[in-house]
Each structure stands twice: as C-alpha cells, then as structure tokens.
Design a protein around this motif. Structure first.
Motif, short mmCIF file in Angstrom:
data_model
loop_
_atom_site.label_atom_id
_atom_site.label_comp_id
_atom_site.label_asym_id
_atom_site.label_seq_id
_atom_site.Cartn_x
_atom_site.Cartn_y
_atom_site.Cartn_z
N ILE A 1 33.51 36.33 40.70
CA ILE A 1 34.56 37.34 40.81
C ILE A 1 35.64 36.93 41.81
O ILE A 1 36.81 37.23 41.62
N GLU A 2 35.25 36.20 42.86
CA GLU A 2 36.27 35.83 43.86
C GLU A 2 37.28 34.85 43.29
O GLU A 2 38.48 34.97 43.54
N THR A 3 36.81 33.88 42.50
CA THR A 3 37.76 32.96 41.87
C THR A 3 38.63 33.72 40.86
O THR A 3 39.84 33.46 40.78
N ALA A 4 38.03 34.64 40.14
CA ALA A 4 38.81 35.43 39.19
C ALA A 4 39.91 36.20 39.92
O ALA A 4 41.05 36.27 39.47
N ARG A 5 39.56 36.76 41.07
CA ARG A 5 40.56 37.50 41.86
C ARG A 5 41.68 36.58 42.33
O ARG A 5 42.85 36.93 42.28
N GLU A 6 41.29 35.39 42.74
CA GLU A 6 42.29 34.46 43.24
C GLU A 6 43.25 34.05 42.12
O GLU A 6 44.47 34.02 42.30
N LEU A 7 42.68 33.77 40.95
CA LEU A 7 43.52 33.41 39.80
C LEU A 7 44.44 34.57 39.44
O LEU A 7 45.63 34.38 39.16
N ALA A 8 43.90 35.76 39.46
CA ALA A 8 44.70 36.95 39.11
C ALA A 8 45.87 37.11 40.08
O ALA A 8 47.00 37.33 39.67
N ARG A 9 45.58 36.96 41.37
CA ARG A 9 46.66 37.11 42.37
C ARG A 9 47.74 36.06 42.14
O ARG A 9 48.93 36.37 42.19
N LYS A 10 47.32 34.82 41.87
CA LYS A 10 48.32 33.76 41.68
C LYS A 10 49.15 34.02 40.43
O LYS A 10 50.36 33.79 40.44
N ASN A 11 48.50 34.49 39.38
CA ASN A 11 49.25 34.80 38.17
C ASN A 11 50.26 35.92 38.42
O ASN A 11 51.42 35.84 38.02
N LEU A 12 49.79 36.96 39.09
CA LEU A 12 50.69 38.10 39.37
C LEU A 12 51.87 37.66 40.22
O LEU A 12 53.01 38.05 39.97
N ASP A 13 51.61 36.81 41.21
CA ASP A 13 52.70 36.32 42.05
C ASP A 13 53.70 35.51 41.22
O ASP A 13 54.91 35.60 41.43
N ALA A 14 53.16 34.74 40.26
CA ALA A 14 54.06 33.96 39.39
C ALA A 14 54.90 34.90 38.53
O ALA A 14 56.10 34.67 38.32
N PHE A 15 54.30 35.98 38.04
CA PHE A 15 55.06 36.95 37.23
C PHE A 15 56.16 37.59 38.07
O PHE A 15 57.28 37.80 37.61
N GLU A 16 55.81 37.90 39.32
CA GLU A 16 56.75 38.60 40.21
C GLU A 16 58.03 37.79 40.45
O GLU A 16 59.07 38.34 40.75
N LYS A 17 57.90 36.47 40.35
CA LYS A 17 59.07 35.62 40.62
C LYS A 17 60.05 35.62 39.45
O LYS A 17 61.12 35.02 39.54
#
Lengths: 434, 463
Positions: free
Chosen positions: A241-257
C-alpha cells in the motif's frame, strides 16, 4: 513524504470488521467467481476468504499462516463477485485489506517470494520478469524501469512460459519517451491528460498512438505527462500500500502541473485506480483533496467520447465481425460496458457478435496468470473458446492487460482471431475515411 | 475421531489432491448461509469422484465413529451442511457430472454436485425444464436441494423438489449401496424411499446419483404487477385468482416495508404509499390460454381495488421482475445482516400472517420486511439486524419464536423450503408432537445405528 493519519482498512485490519460482517454467506459469489468455477473449493471464492478474514479477527488463525497467505492471494481481484452480491459487500476492499495486513506483517519481499514459491525457479524468474512484467508494474519502481526484451530469460522459469507462451514484442523506447508531451488540437474543444498505463507505455504502443489520433480527430488537445507513473494497482493488489500511495501522489502531482480538465484512460484497471482507489488510499493525507478532484475527471475513452465531448462519428468502412470482451475493471469497477458497444456499432462495416458471458474474466488478474498458472490457463482457454464460438474476425476490449491474456489464450487453442482495442478500431475507421 | 491415520486413509481413498487438511482451508467449510447457529471447523474435507470412495469412507467413519457432514454448495438456510464437530465434510462440488439426459422418458440422471442452473441450461436444448428454482439455483447443487427438498418461486404451479425426483442411488450409513425408483412414471415397488430421502437433510444416507423428472418448457408467459392500498385486498386477490381456476407460475407478494426499501435502493418506480404489491406471472403452452389467464388476473385485481402494470415486452417483464429480485438485496443494505425465515401458512391465512408479523415487528421494535411466495403461503419475513448489538439480537430471537408460534397456530409449518437443520430443531416438537419426534428417532436409528450421518441435524436425538 506524507503518511496516512486515519486508519483505513489498508492500515488496520480491525477496520475490515464492518465490511466482513455484511457478508451473509449466501454463496451468490460462487456462481460469479472464475477461480471457484475452476477449482470448486470454498477457499477459492469471496465467501470463503471472508470467513478467513473473520477467523483472523477472532484469533482463530494467524494472518501469517502459510496456507492462509496462499489462499488470500488466490484471487484475481476481478470484482465479479461484487456484481452478484446481494448485500453489496465491497470484497475488493476486503481482499486488498487482508493482503496489506499480510504484507505489513511479513514484509513485501516475503509476499513476492511466497507467491513465486509456486514457481520452478524463483531467482531466474525474478530476473527475467523484471523487464517482462514491467508493463504490469509488478516489479516497477516508481520512476519506471527501462525495458529489455525478455526472450532468453524465460525458459524454464515459469510453467506458463512454455513453448506455447506468446507475448507481443516489447518495445525499445517507451511510449512516453517517444510521444510529444502536449499535442495541440487545431480548434481545441478541451484538453485531456492521457494516462497511458504501463501496458501502453511498454507493450501496446499502437493503442496509445490510436488514442491520440482519435482525440486529435475530435479536436482534443492531449497532454501525456512524462512524469506520470504506473497507476499503482499492481503493487496495491500485492498489499504494498505504501508504494501504491507513493505512485498515486506522484501521478496526482503530475496532473496538477497541467491545465487539463479531464483524464482519459484506455485501461480499466488504471481508470479504476485513479477514479476509485486514490481517494481511498489517500484518505486523511494532504493529497486527499487532489485525489478527489481528479477522480471526478477520469473517463474511459469510450465514455469520454460519447458523454463528455462533442463526438465526431467515424465514417470509414471497417468490414469486420467483432466480438467484445468486457474487461473486469472497466465493467465491474468503472461500470463502462454500453459505451464501447455503442462505439463499435457506430463504425461502418462492423458487425458486433456477442459471445457467451462477455464479462467473464479472461484470467489475467495482473500477475495472477503467472503465479497461479493452472487455474489462470483454464480460465483463459474457456474465454478463448467462447470467443472462437462467435466466429468473429477480431475480439475487441477496453484493457491492454486483457488483450495480452486473450492473445495468449487464443493462441493456446490454436485460434487466429485478432485481438484489438476499441480505440484502435475507431482509429482504423477514421483513417479509412479518405 | 480424526487423527493422522484417518487422514492418511482419506488420502489413499480420494487421492491427496482431493483431501483438505490445512486449518485455513477447513475454516471455509465451517458455515452455510444460516446466521447465528452453532458451528465447528471440520477435521478434514474430502472431494469424492465416485460412489465407491464414499462407501470406503463410510466404513472408515463407522470404525472410528467419525461424524460425516455431506455438503453441496453450502447455500443452505437452516444449517444442514454445517459441521457440529471435528468430523469429515464430504464436498460434492467435484462430483458434478450430468450422467444422462433422456428427453423421451423426460428424465435427467445427475451426480449430486451438478448446479441446478447448469442442469436447466443443459436440458433447455431439448425444450425441457427442471422446474425447482430456489433463489440460489445459480450456485446450489441438485444434491443439496434434494437433501433439503428446496422450493422456489414456481412452487404454486410447478411444485417443489420432491415432485421432480424419481429415484436415486444412496450409500447407506451401514455402507451398502441402495438404488431405488427409476425412470418410470409409475413405481409402487417397496416403500417410497425417494420421498423419504428427499428432505432427509443428509441424516439417512449419502445420495450419490439422482434421477430428475423434466417437463416441457412453457412457450408463452405474461407478467404483471399489482398495487394495493389494503393488505386484505392483496390477500383476497391471491385467493380469488386460485378460486377462478387460474394457477399462476409466480404469485409473489411484497409488503410495505419491502416496497419502500426496494424503491429507496433500486429506484424501479414503485409507489411507496401502498400496503402490498403482487407480482403475477402466468405461463403455458398456448398463447390463448395464457392471455385468458392474464385477463382473468387483471379482472380480479380490478375487483379488489388494485392498480396494475402489465408487461407487453420482455424488457417490460424484466423491469417488473427487477422489483422482486431487488427485495433481498435492498433489505440487506439497511442493516449489517439479515435473518431470513420461511414460515408458511395456508394460502387463505396469508393476510393474518402478514398482520401478525407487522405486530411482532412493532412489539420487539424491529424492522421486518416481508416478501415471498404468496401463492403457496410461503413468506420470507426478513429481520434486519446488527449481529454486534446483543440487545437487538435478543429481541430478534424472541420475534422469531413468536413468528413460528403464529404460523403453527394458523395451521402452517415451521419451514416451507429452508429445512429444519439446526436452526429450527428446537421448534420441531411444536409442530410434529412427541409422537413425531419418537418416530423420527426410530427411523434415524434404523438407518444410521451409529449416528454418524450429519448428527445433530433434523432429528433431536436427546430431549
């Protein structure tokens, strides 16, 4: 790095109690479960695994019991049981919660090892699969790993990788390396992020090309952020779950840009991760709001074309008899099953032939088809037989992971039916206009 | 009891791949669909593939006095397959071949593990059906439903499981193989063992093959739904339809609580201010007779102040049925769990029973949605419960006691189709009396002198 502040079912197994209690043990899941259908064992099906979850909570068995671990990982997470459940039990939460608890107790490397204990030669497998399974994100590091062609690594590694095993060739350059990050439409009606997913990035690049082509034809500006990652589903289903969370955060940050209003997916699993899983795994973290915001903007390409934008129906003739396979996560999680069929019917020349049980799982289940070879192959072959019975020229689906499984299943029964993606047939029709 | 020697012998009888011994696997055989009953994790689970293996197991179990718990798909609603000790579970899920379909004699011979829906799919190509259709038919096995004498939605016109079983092969608790009945419509040879074994809940012998009766599939059908402001009007409609010589295939009722819950959950367009609805479907081989029956039903609904919708197309039929199908799922959403009963009364007492259930719900401050097979008086009062709420569970148990009491006082029965098992064992004497209990004990002892077959179910061996 942020951490979860609330105790979700992924952090605390006690939180599963209120979900477990809702199962009446009626057994309706047994009619729907592809694994139970093959194995005919109570532990194969949702109801049995729920009983195991209850037994863990009542201390009748330990979460690190070897057999229990094997049984809890014997699930495709296809969510077919959830469609049949009269109580609406969220079995996807239960199974992922139990897996997260196992991973927490035993550590992620143990889980992977336990899974691959089933295989003949685990070390070799790991080495060979690193590249090959990259498209599943199974061994994927968040930044992505350069792919290598797996041939030569595979022999004698996994019972599945026999002379019958067949796989589309891996590409030298990833889709995201290759494609321009922003492709402006001439008179743009909207801007959409293309979330490629690993399968398109490494394996089915033509599906990505076709998607961009279709969006161009519909005057959609496409942004394919270089910084997007694996959606996280493959690690999440293994309890990481922690890696999944990390991937999710990175994806969301990429979307935000980006300045995009929408996210378009061509994979049911990626789509449902962004739409349904992110808000849950990031609950109580500073990314919760972002997850919720983007979840509402995620659409499968078929829904996006038909329900969100002004769609230009294709006019080019594609003379094909096509049967449509419902990807589990596309239908059972994203609830998309009408739109792809509607699109296919709009393409001149296409005859849609429905197979028996089009929403029966293909047997892929991410890495399930490699860790549980016997059961997965039986499921895949049964699916292939259903496809063969339609006498269609091509089987079309909305998920590249399914495409891979269908491709192999058909090959194994000696069928030459083509495997394609809905968006590729659309592109074919547009291209045939001139 | 079960020790290493017993397990080794099981492995040599069934093959190691057909024997489960790990605790995690065994836990998944410690339940069926019945809430709140005693249960135990079995000592071993075996998957037979033929009759001979079962015979050998019986010999082994007799020697060691090991209880045997036969199990189909485990969808039982009275605890039939649930182990009560660390005995051996025989799971029939792999003994699931259709041995023969004989369209000329209108029979199908099947192994016990065949799924009811699969049997129907297989006989459909001959234009035939196997009518018993319990709600779990997509999962439940023929063997399990024979052992439990399951009913279904078509009971009024087509009867229940016992009307469609013509013969079987049984391994007796003493180890002999016994075949009785057959493909003939008429058979009065010996005792009617077929009817003794149907509904015997695995206590008298282990069924290993079953001859099922098939009938031609009806060619035409017509469905309608009717709404009533008064419960009495709905009840009178049910009896009037039958009195007017119409026997619908389906005649289902839903009470106000169920209607409101369904509408709230499924939004199928039901009026939420009515007291009851009836779902009626007539079917048959001739279009004219089916239309005549449908018109008669409409006439009776009108006479009884009902409002109706009639399905003109298959899509409309599906939308009418959607309401009924949503009944249990909708009720199950309200609270974490449900207690689903099947007290049954003569058709003419339907309204009395519904009224009594409503007042029991009020008395114990419980939410009870009642739906069910009005045509055969078989109601499913569904008590919505939170198993973690001790006080509420106490009230539920009291309410259930009272529901059975009322059903019996109206000339009804404890169970229309779910069976006695362990769930209703304590009420049994109230219906069949002391002499009934003694008779059952004598039968059980005559068949199973060692009391190894599904002990603790159906027959109370001690007071």
């Amino acid at each position: 790095m942020t951490t979860a502040v609330t105790k979700t079912i992924f952090d605390d197994i006690e939180a599963l109690k209120k979900e477990l209690i809702r199962c009446m043990k009626c057994g309706n899941c047994m009619a729907a479960c592809p694994i139970y259908n093959v194995e005919k064992k109570e532990s194969s099906v949702a109801r049995g695994k729920i009983a195991l979850g209850e037994a863990v909570l009542s201390n009748d068995i330990k979460i690190d019991d070897d057999t229990l671990i094997n049984l809890i990982f014997n699930c495709l997470v296809c969510k077919s049981c959830m469609m049949a459940c009269p109580s609406g039990v969220r079995f996807d939460r239960i199974i992922l919660g139990l897996r997260a608890a196992i991973a927490k107790k035993k550590g992620i490397p143990f889980v992977k090892k336990a899974l691959f204990k089933l295989l003949k030669n685990p070390e070799l497998f790991d080495k060979g699969m690193k590249a090959f399974a990259a498209m599943q994100g199974f061994f994927l590091k968040p930044e992505g790993e350069k792919k290598r062609t797996p041939k030569g690594f595979l022999k004698g590694i996994n019972p599945r990788l026999d002379e019958q095993f067949i796989l589309p060739e891996l590409t030298r350059e990833s889709f995201r390396d290759k494609v321009k990050e922003t492709i402006e439409a001439k008179s743009s009606q909207a801007t959409a992020i293309f979330f490629t997913g690993c399968s398109v990035n490494y394996l089915y690049q033509e599906v990505g090309d076709d998607l961009i082509y279709v969006l161009q034809r519909n005057n959609i500006t496409t942004i394919t952020p270089k910084r997007q990652n694996c959606c996280g589903m493959p690690v999440m289903v293994h309890g990481d779950i922690e890696t999944a969370r990390e991937l999710a955060r990175k994806n969301l940050d990429a979307f935000e840009k980006t300045n995009a209003k929408y996210i378009v997916t061509v994979c049911g699993s990626c789509g449902s991760a962004l739409k349904h899983e992110y808000p849950i795994i990031l609950e109580g973290t500073e990314h919760e709001e972002k997850a919720k915001k983007w979840a509402e903007r995620v659409y499968d390409i078929s829904t996006f074309l038909l329900k969100v934008i002004k769609f230009e129906p294709p006019k080019g003739k594609v003379p094909l008899k096509v049967t449509y396979h419902d990807s589990c996560h596309l239908k059972k999680s994203m609830k998309v099953f009408n739109e792809p069929r509607q699109l296919l019917k709009m393409i001149p020349g296409i005859t849609l032939l429905e197979m028996k049980k089009p929403d029966a799982c293909c047997g892929s289940g991410g890495s399930y088809h490699l860790t549980h070879v016997d059961t997965a192959l039986k499921i895949a072959k049964a699916k292939a037989e259903d496809i063969k019975a339609t006498a269609a020229d091509a089987v079309c689906t909305g998920c590249p992971a399914c495409m891979m499984e269908l491709f192999e299943g058909l090959h194994r029964i000696g069928e030459s039916c083509n495997v394609t993606h809905t968006v590729s047939l659309l592109a074919k029709s547009y291209r045939a206009e001139n | 009891m079960i020790n290493k020697d017993f397990i080794d012998k099981c492995k040599s009888i069934f093959g190691p791949e057909n024997v489960l011994t790990d605790k995690a696997e065994l836990i998944a055989y410690s339940y069926d669909a019945t809430p709140g009953i005693p249960r135990e994790i079995p000592g071993v689970v075996v998957f037979p593939e033929n009759t001979k293996q079962i015979q050998e197991l019986i010999f082994l179990a007799r020697q060691t006095k090991t209880p045997i718990y036969p199990r189909g798909a485990g969808t039982c609603l009275s605890g039939g397959p649930v182990p009560l000790s660390k005995g051996v579970v025989i799971s029939f899920q792999k003994m699931n071949k259709i041995v023969e379909i004989d369209p000329d004699n209108l029979t199908a011979t099947v192994q016990p593990g065949v799924i009811i829906a699969d049997l129907n799919a297989s006989v459909a190509k001959y234009g035939l059906i196997y009518p018993p259709d319990p709600g779990s038919m997509a999962t439940a096995t023929v063997g399990g439903s024979v052992a439990e004498n399951s009913g279904g939605l078509r009971g009024l016109k087509y009867g229940v499981t016992k009307h469609y079983i013509m013969g079987m092969e049984v391994v007796m608790p003493t180890g002999e193989v016994f075949r009785f009945g057959g493909k003939t419509v008429k058979n009065v040879t010996a005792y009617d063992f077929t009817h003794l074994f149907v509904g015997s809940e695995g206590t008298l012998g282990i069924i290993t093959e079953i001859i099922c009766k098939l009938i031609p599939a009806p060619k035409y059908r017509k469905a309608m739904i009717a709404f009533f402001d008064k419960l009495e009007d709905a009840g009178k409609t049910v009896t009037d339809i039958v009195r007017n010589q119409v026997i619908p295939a389906t005649l289902e009722i839903m009470d106000k609580v169920t209607i409101q819950t369904v509408e709230n959950y499924a939004k199928v367009g039901l009026p939420t201010n009515v007291e009851a609805l009836l779902l009626i479907e007539v079917d048959g081989m001739g279009q004219d007779s089916v239309l005549w029956e449908a018109e008669k039903c409409v006439e009776i609904i009108n006479q009884n102040n009902g409002k109706y919708r009639i399905a003109e197309t298959d899509a409309e039929r599906d939308s009418l049925w959607a309401a009924r199908r949503a009944a249990l799922p909708a009720l199950a959403q309200v609270k974490p769990s449900t207690v689903l009963e099947d007290a049954t009364v003569p058709r003419t007492k339907l309204v009395d029973m519904l009224v009594a259930i409503q007042s029991i719900a009020k008395k114990y401050d419980l939410m009870i949605g009642t739906f069910g097979h009005a045509g055969d008086g078989n109601l499913h009062p569904t008590l919505l419960v939170d198993p973690t709420n001790k006080d509420e569970m106490e009230r539920v148990h009291n309410a259930v006691d009272e529901i059975f009491e009322v059903a019996l006082s109206l000339g009804g029965t404890l169970s229309g189709e779910h069976g006695i098992g362990v769930a209703k064992l304590k009420y049994l004497q109230n219906e069949i009396g002391r002499s009934g209990i003694e008779t059952m004990r004598r039968i059980k002892q005559a068949f199973d002198p060692d009391n190894i077959l599904n002990p603790g179910k159906l027959v109370p061996m001690e007071d």
